[in-house]
Design an enzyme around this catalytic site. Sequence first.
Site, PDB file in Angstrom:
ATOM      1  N   LYS A   9       0.826  -1.206   0.000  1.00  0.00           N
ATOM      2  CA  LYS A   9       0.000   0.000   0.000  1.00  0.00           C
ATOM      3  C   LYS A   9       0.871   1.272   0.000  1.00  0.00           C
ATOM      4  CE  LYS A   9      -3.850  -2.248   2.461  1.00  0.00           C
ATOM      5  NZ  LYS A   9      -4.897  -2.053   3.502  1.00  0.00           N
ATOM      6  N   TYR A  49     -12.101  -2.581  -3.360  1.00  0.00           N
ATOM      7  CA  TYR A  49     -12.608  -2.781  -2.008  1.00  0.00           C
ATOM      8  C   TYR A  49     -14.133  -2.709  -1.964  1.00  0.00           C
ATOM      9  CZ  TYR A  49      -7.990  -2.795   0.210  1.00  0.00           C
ATOM     10  OH  TYR A  49      -6.736  -3.142   0.635  1.00  0.00           O
TER      11      TYR A  49
HETATM   12  N1  UDP Z   1      -9.740  -1.458   7.507  1.00  0.00           N
HETATM   13  C1  UDP Z   1      -9.822  -0.323   8.314  1.00  0.00           C
HETATM   14  N2  UDP Z   1     -10.609  -0.386   9.446  1.00  0.00           N
HETATM   15  C2  UDP Z   1     -11.314  -1.498   9.794  1.00  0.00           C
HETATM   16  C3  UDP Z   1     -11.232  -2.637   8.962  1.00  0.00           C
HETATM   17  C4  UDP Z   1     -10.435  -2.587   7.830  1.00  0.00           C
HETATM   18  O1  UDP Z   1      -9.190   0.683   8.020  1.00  0.00           O
HETATM   19  O2  UDP Z   1     -11.995  -1.485  10.823  1.00  0.00           O
HETATM   20  C5  UDP Z   1      -8.903  -1.412   6.315  1.00  0.00           C
HETATM   21  C6  UDP Z   1      -7.567  -2.117   6.522  1.00  0.00           C
HETATM   22  O3  UDP Z   1      -6.570  -1.403   5.840  1.00  0.00           O
HETATM   23  C7  UDP Z   1      -7.799  -3.461   5.854  1.00  0.00           C
HETATM   24  C8  UDP Z   1      -8.725  -3.077   4.705  1.00  0.00           C
HETATM   25  O4  UDP Z   1      -9.568  -2.065   5.251  1.00  0.00           O
HETATM   26  O5  UDP Z   1      -6.588  -4.021   5.405  1.00  0.00           O
HETATM   27  C9  UDP Z   1      -9.591  -4.199   4.183  1.00  0.00           C
HETATM   28  O6  UDP Z   1     -10.278  -4.803   5.275  1.00  0.00           O
HETATM   29  P1  UDP Z   1     -10.322  -6.386   5.417  1.00  0.00           P
HETATM   30  O7  UDP Z   1     -11.292  -6.700   6.491  1.00  0.00           O
HETATM   31  O8  UDP Z   1     -10.554  -6.987   4.070  1.00  0.00           O
HETATM   32  O9  UDP Z   1      -8.867  -6.728   5.968  1.00  0.00           O
HETATM   33  P2  UDP Z   1      -7.636  -7.508   5.285  1.00  0.00           P
HETATM   34  O10 UDP Z   1      -8.223  -8.578   4.408  1.00  0.00           O
HETATM   35  O11 UDP Z   1      -6.837  -6.483   4.518  1.00  0.00           O
HETATM   36  O12 UDP Z   1      -6.873  -8.037   6.460  1.00  0.00           O
END
Ligand code: UDP
Length: 137
Positions: A9, A49
């Site tokens: 990122k 996303y």
């Molecule tokens: N994210 C955030 N706050 C939250 C949950 C997620 O900022 O409460 C962001 C974080 O950068 C995360 C991304 O959104 O990596 C995508 O969320 P996901 O649940 O898919 O997490 P990941 O698969 O990246 O672990």
Amino acid sequence: MERTLVIIKPDAVLKGLVLDVKTRYILQEMKLQRSVTRVLDLHTASLLYAEHRGQFFFEGLVLAMVSGPCHVMVLSGRNVICRVREMNGPTRDAPSGTIRGDFPSAGGPFNIVHGSDSPEAVLREIGILFPKLCTDE
Ligand code: UDP
Ligand code: MG
């Protein structure tokens, strides 16, 4: 051989962590199929996303993703989807030994890396970021 999509990122790119993070995957016998540094536009980041649209963190996440260049990669290897997610560490409170744990960030959307979470997500995300790779194979 399985494939996955990884995004280093913008916060990590700006901190100069691309080589360190990339090397971790390659040392785990994952093969780098494609890699490019590019600035995502709002549309692309929102599509990527889309599953989180409507969540309180969605807009901040999308803005973080367009705040600078991303380093986008396709990796291949045995069980690579799961292994990359294990190496990345959990979304919150990642322990040391994981990429998110070892390269601490401001948290929230600034958590260094993205890794696809399923074979369906891999296809969808590669389709968005490397469309030619999808039609070629
Ligand atoms: N994210 C955030 N706050 C939250 C949950 C997620 O900022 O409460 C962001 C974080 O950068 C995360 C991304 O959104 O990596 C995508 O969320 P996901 O649940 O898919 O997490 P990941 O698969 O990246 O672990
Ligand atoms: Mg996710």
